[in-house]
Motif scaffolding. Structure first.
Motif, PDB file in Angstrom:
ATOM      1  N   ALA A  56      -6.563  -6.108  13.213  1.00  0.00           N
ATOM      2  CA  ALA A  56      -7.756  -5.947  14.041  1.00  0.00           C
ATOM      3  C   ALA A  56      -8.409  -4.601  13.771  1.00  0.00           C
ATOM      4  CB  ALA A  56      -7.385  -6.067  15.516  1.00  0.00           C
ATOM      5  N   ASN A  57      -7.589  -3.593  13.494  1.00  0.00           N
ATOM      6  CA  ASN A  57      -8.095  -2.251  13.207  1.00  0.00           C
ATOM      7  C   ASN A  57      -7.204  -1.668  12.115  1.00  0.00           C
ATOM      8  OD1 ASN A  57      -8.865   0.379  13.093  1.00  0.00           O
ATOM      9  ND2 ASN A  57      -8.530   0.819  15.256  1.00  0.00           N
ATOM     10  N   PRO A  58      -7.706  -1.499  10.904  1.00  0.00           N
ATOM     11  CA  PRO A  58      -6.844  -1.013   9.827  1.00  0.00           C
ATOM     12  C   PRO A  58      -6.361   0.419  10.034  1.00  0.00           C
ATOM     13  CG  PRO A  58      -9.076  -1.378   9.020  1.00  0.00           C
ATOM     14  CD  PRO A  58      -9.043  -1.828  10.438  1.00  0.00           C
ATOM     15  N   TRP A  59      -6.916   1.176  10.985  1.00  0.00           N
ATOM     16  CA  TRP A  59      -6.550   2.543  11.347  1.00  0.00           C
ATOM     17  C   TRP A  59      -6.155   3.440  10.184  1.00  0.00           C
ATOM     18  CZ3 TRP A  59      -1.274   3.125  10.471  1.00  0.00           C
ATOM     19  CH2 TRP A  59      -0.475   2.005  10.594  1.00  0.00           C
ATOM     20  N   GLY A  60      -6.774   3.208   9.056  1.00  0.00           N
ATOM     21  CA  GLY A  60      -6.580   4.098   7.916  1.00  0.00           C
ATOM     22  C   GLY A  60      -5.238   3.971   7.227  1.00  0.00           C
ATOM     23  N   LEU A  61      -4.516   2.866   7.432  1.00  0.00           N
ATOM     24  CA  LEU A  61      -3.229   2.688   6.769  1.00  0.00           C
ATOM     25  C   LEU A  61      -3.422   2.742   5.262  1.00  0.00           C
ATOM     26  CD1 LEU A  61      -0.212   1.970   7.018  1.00  0.00           C
ATOM     27  CD2 LEU A  61      -0.876  -0.421   6.876  1.00  0.00           C
ATOM     28  N   ASP A  62      -2.630   3.544   4.600  1.00  0.00           N
ATOM     29  CA  ASP A  62      -2.698   3.677   3.150  1.00  0.00           C
ATOM     30  C   ASP A  62      -2.034   2.460   2.516  1.00  0.00           C
ATOM     31  OD1 ASP A  62      -2.430   4.387   0.457  1.00  0.00           O
ATOM     32  OD2 ASP A  62      -2.171   6.494   0.945  1.00  0.00           O
ATOM     33  N   ALA A  63      -2.733   1.762   1.651  1.00  0.00           N
ATOM     34  CA  ALA A  63      -2.193   0.550   1.032  1.00  0.00           C
ATOM     35  C   ALA A  63      -0.932   0.837   0.228  1.00  0.00           C
ATOM     36  CB  ALA A  63      -3.247  -0.108   0.140  1.00  0.00           C
ATOM     37  N   ARG A  64      -0.769   2.076  -0.258  1.00  0.00           N
ATOM     38  CA  ARG A  64       0.440   2.394  -1.026  1.00  0.00           C
ATOM     39  C   ARG A  64       1.698   2.285  -0.169  1.00  0.00           C
ATOM     40  NH1 ARG A  64      -1.451   8.021  -3.179  1.00  0.00           N
ATOM     41  NH2 ARG A  64      -2.179   7.965  -1.045  1.00  0.00           N
ATOM     42  N   ASN A  65       1.562   2.299   1.147  1.00  0.00           N
ATOM     43  CA  ASN A  65       2.714   2.133   2.036  1.00  0.00           C
ATOM     44  C   ASN A  65       3.041   0.666   2.280  1.00  0.00           C
ATOM     45  OD1 ASN A  65       2.882   4.888   2.334  1.00  0.00           O
ATOM     46  ND2 ASN A  65       1.542   4.904   4.099  1.00  0.00           N
ATOM     47  N   ALA A  66       2.246  -0.241   1.734  1.00  0.00           N
ATOM     48  CA  ALA A  66       2.435  -1.664   1.980  1.00  0.00           C
ATOM     49  C   ALA A  66       3.300  -2.332   0.915  1.00  0.00           C
ATOM     50  CB  ALA A  66       1.082  -2.369   2.045  1.00  0.00           C
ATOM     51  N   TYR A  67       3.557  -1.669  -0.193  1.00  0.00           N
ATOM     52  CA  TYR A  67       4.401  -2.268  -1.221  1.00  0.00           C
ATOM     53  C   TYR A  67       5.468  -1.271  -1.651  1.00  0.00           C
ATOM     54  CZ  TYR A  67       0.958   0.160  -4.168  1.00  0.00           C
ATOM     55  OH  TYR A  67       0.117   1.089  -4.702  1.00  0.00           O
ATOM     56  N   ILE A  68       6.528  -1.779  -2.245  1.00  0.00           N
ATOM     57  CA  ILE A  68       7.685  -0.973  -2.623  1.00  0.00           C
ATOM     58  C   ILE A  68       7.581  -0.620  -4.095  1.00  0.00           C
ATOM     59  CG2 ILE A  68      10.202  -0.981  -2.827  1.00  0.00           C
ATOM     60  CD1 ILE A  68      10.137  -3.093  -0.496  1.00  0.00           C
ATOM     61  N   LEU A  69       7.690   0.657  -4.412  1.00  0.00           N
ATOM     62  CA  LEU A  69       7.684   1.113  -5.804  1.00  0.00           C
ATOM     63  C   LEU A  69       9.115   1.190  -6.323  1.00  0.00           C
ATOM     64  CD1 LEU A  69       5.019   3.948  -5.598  1.00  0.00           C
ATOM     65  CD2 LEU A  69       4.749   1.654  -6.552  1.00  0.00           C
ATOM     66  N   ALA A  71      12.167   2.787  -8.745  1.00  0.00           N
ATOM     67  CA  ALA A  71      12.564   4.158  -9.070  1.00  0.00           C
ATOM     68  C   ALA A  71      12.302   4.507 -10.536  1.00  0.00           C
ATOM     69  CB  ALA A  71      14.038   4.362  -8.743  1.00  0.00           C
ATOM     70  N   ASN A  72      12.254   3.507 -11.421  1.00  0.00           N
ATOM     71  CA  ASN A  72      11.992   3.826 -12.830  1.00  0.00           C
ATOM     72  C   ASN A  72      10.489   3.999 -13.048  1.00  0.00           C
ATOM     73  OD1 ASN A  72      11.579   1.140 -12.373  1.00  0.00           O
ATOM     74  ND2 ASN A  72      12.651   0.430 -14.170  1.00  0.00           N
ATOM     75  N   ASP A  73      10.125   4.467 -14.202  1.00  0.00           N
ATOM     76  CA  ASP A  73       8.741   4.839 -14.486  1.00  0.00           C
ATOM     77  C   ASP A  73       7.950   3.646 -15.021  1.00  0.00           C
ATOM     78  OD1 ASP A  73       6.521   6.423 -14.761  1.00  0.00           O
ATOM     79  OD2 ASP A  73       7.133   7.277 -16.685  1.00  0.00           O
ATOM     80  N   LEU A  74       7.550   2.754 -14.118  1.00  0.00           N
ATOM     81  CA  LEU A  74       6.736   1.601 -14.499  1.00  0.00           C
ATOM     82  C   LEU A  74       5.275   1.897 -14.181  1.00  0.00           C
ATOM     83  CD1 LEU A  74       8.812  -1.356 -13.010  1.00  0.00           C
ATOM     84  CD2 LEU A  74       8.590  -0.768 -15.418  1.00  0.00           C
ATOM     85  N   PRO A  75       4.347   1.497 -15.070  1.00  0.00           N
ATOM     86  CA  PRO A  75       2.939   1.632 -14.710  1.00  0.00           C
ATOM     87  C   PRO A  75       2.642   0.752 -13.493  1.00  0.00           C
ATOM     88  CG  PRO A  75       3.192   0.705 -16.935  1.00  0.00           C
ATOM     89  CD  PRO A  75       4.553   0.907 -16.370  1.00  0.00           C
ATOM     90  N   THR A  76       1.787   1.221 -12.624  1.00  0.00           N
ATOM     91  CA  THR A  76       1.478   0.499 -11.390  1.00  0.00           C
ATOM     92  C   THR A  76      -0.013   0.293 -11.252  1.00  0.00           C
ATOM     93  OG1 THR A  76       3.370   1.537 -10.328  1.00  0.00           O
ATOM     94  CG2 THR A  76       1.774   0.546  -8.890  1.00  0.00           C
ATOM     95  N   LEU A  77      -0.409  -0.905 -10.838  1.00  0.00           N
ATOM     96  CA  LEU A  77      -1.793  -1.160 -10.467  1.00  0.00           C
ATOM     97  C   LEU A  77      -1.918  -0.784  -9.005  1.00  0.00           C
ATOM     98  CD1 LEU A  77      -2.281  -4.662 -12.123  1.00  0.00           C
ATOM     99  CD2 LEU A  77      -2.869  -2.431 -13.045  1.00  0.00           C
ATOM    100  N   ASP A  78      -2.639   0.281  -8.719  1.00  0.00           N
ATOM    101  CA  ASP A  78      -2.719   0.806  -7.362  1.00  0.00           C
ATOM    102  C   ASP A  78      -3.187  -0.239  -6.370  1.00  0.00           C
ATOM    103  OD1 ASP A  78      -1.826   3.307  -8.105  1.00  0.00           O
ATOM    104  OD2 ASP A  78      -3.836   4.101  -8.420  1.00  0.00           O
ATOM    105  N   GLY A  90      -0.957  -3.160  -6.129  1.00  0.00           N
ATOM    106  CA  GLY A  90       0.425  -2.825  -5.811  1.00  0.00           C
ATOM    107  C   GLY A  90       1.430  -3.425  -6.774  1.00  0.00           C
ATOM    108  N   TRP A  91       0.980  -3.828  -7.943  1.00  0.00           N
ATOM    109  CA  TRP A  91       1.845  -4.475  -8.928  1.00  0.00           C
ATOM    110  C   TRP A  91       2.495  -3.439  -9.844  1.00  0.00           C
ATOM    111  CZ3 TRP A  91       2.453  -9.641  -8.388  1.00  0.00           C
ATOM    112  CH2 TRP A  91       1.479 -10.325  -7.665  1.00  0.00           C
ATOM    113  N   SER A  92       3.794  -3.575 -10.095  1.00  0.00           N
ATOM    114  CA  SER A  92       4.511  -2.774 -11.088  1.00  0.00           C
ATOM    115  C   SER A  92       4.540  -3.594 -12.373  1.00  0.00           C
ATOM    116  CB  SER A  92       5.937  -2.473 -10.634  1.00  0.00           C
ATOM    117  OG  SER A  92       5.920  -1.645  -9.491  1.00  0.00           O
ATOM    118  N   VAL A  93       3.976  -3.049 -13.443  1.00  0.00           N
ATOM    119  CA  VAL A  93       3.837  -3.780 -14.708  1.00  0.00           C
ATOM    120  C   VAL A  93       5.139  -3.690 -15.498  1.00  0.00           C
ATOM    121  CG1 VAL A  93       2.529  -3.981 -16.842  1.00  0.00           C
ATOM    122  CG2 VAL A  93       1.369  -3.302 -14.725  1.00  0.00           C
ATOM    123  N   LEU A  94       5.732  -4.852 -15.791  1.00  0.00           N
ATOM    124  CA  LEU A  94       6.979  -4.908 -16.537  1.00  0.00           C
ATOM    125  C   LEU A  94       6.743  -4.895 -18.042  1.00  0.00           C
ATOM    126  CD1 LEU A  94       8.768  -7.660 -14.422  1.00  0.00           C
ATOM    127  CD2 LEU A  94       8.959  -5.177 -14.207  1.00  0.00           C
TER     128      LEU A  94
END
Length: 100
Positions: A56-69, A71-78, A90-94
């Motif tokens: 109802a109100n996104p209250w500024g939630l950062d989308a990066r907190n919505a998906y799990i990254l 630990a290894n160094d994978l390129p990510t689509l923000d 929020g995709w980690s590219v394999l």
């Protein structure tokens, strides 16, 4: 930066995975929508429970907190919130694949 297709893996309770523990996920796609000879990026996204629910109100939630990254160094689509408050990205590219 947008999925050509996506498949949801069977729901797993990742809260029970111990530190340095292992888990596996499985999903499949039928390649009818893909074009032979085209390169595609194979990616995975683990979404926090409830992150994609309409808000109802996104209250500024950062989308990066919505998906799990990972630990290894994978390129990510923000990730970002779409116009309908749904998570985009929020995709980690394999890696890349080319269909023949």
């Amino acid at each position: 930066g947008r999925p050509a297709a996506q498949a949801d893996a069977a729901a797993e309770d990742l809260t029970v995975v111990e530190p340095a523990g292992a888990f596996s996920l499985a999903a499949s796609l039928t390649p009818t929508r893909f074009v032979a000879g085209t390169k595609y990026r194979l990616a995975v996204r683990l979404v926090q429970p409830g992150a994609t629910a309409a808000k109802a109100n996104p209250w500024g939630l950062d989308a990066r907190n919505a998906y799990i990254l990972f630990a290894n160094d994978l390129p990510t689509l923000d990730g970002l919130w779409g116009a309908d408050n749904a998570l985009v990205g929020g995709w980690s590219v394999l890696g890349e694949i080319t269909l023949r």
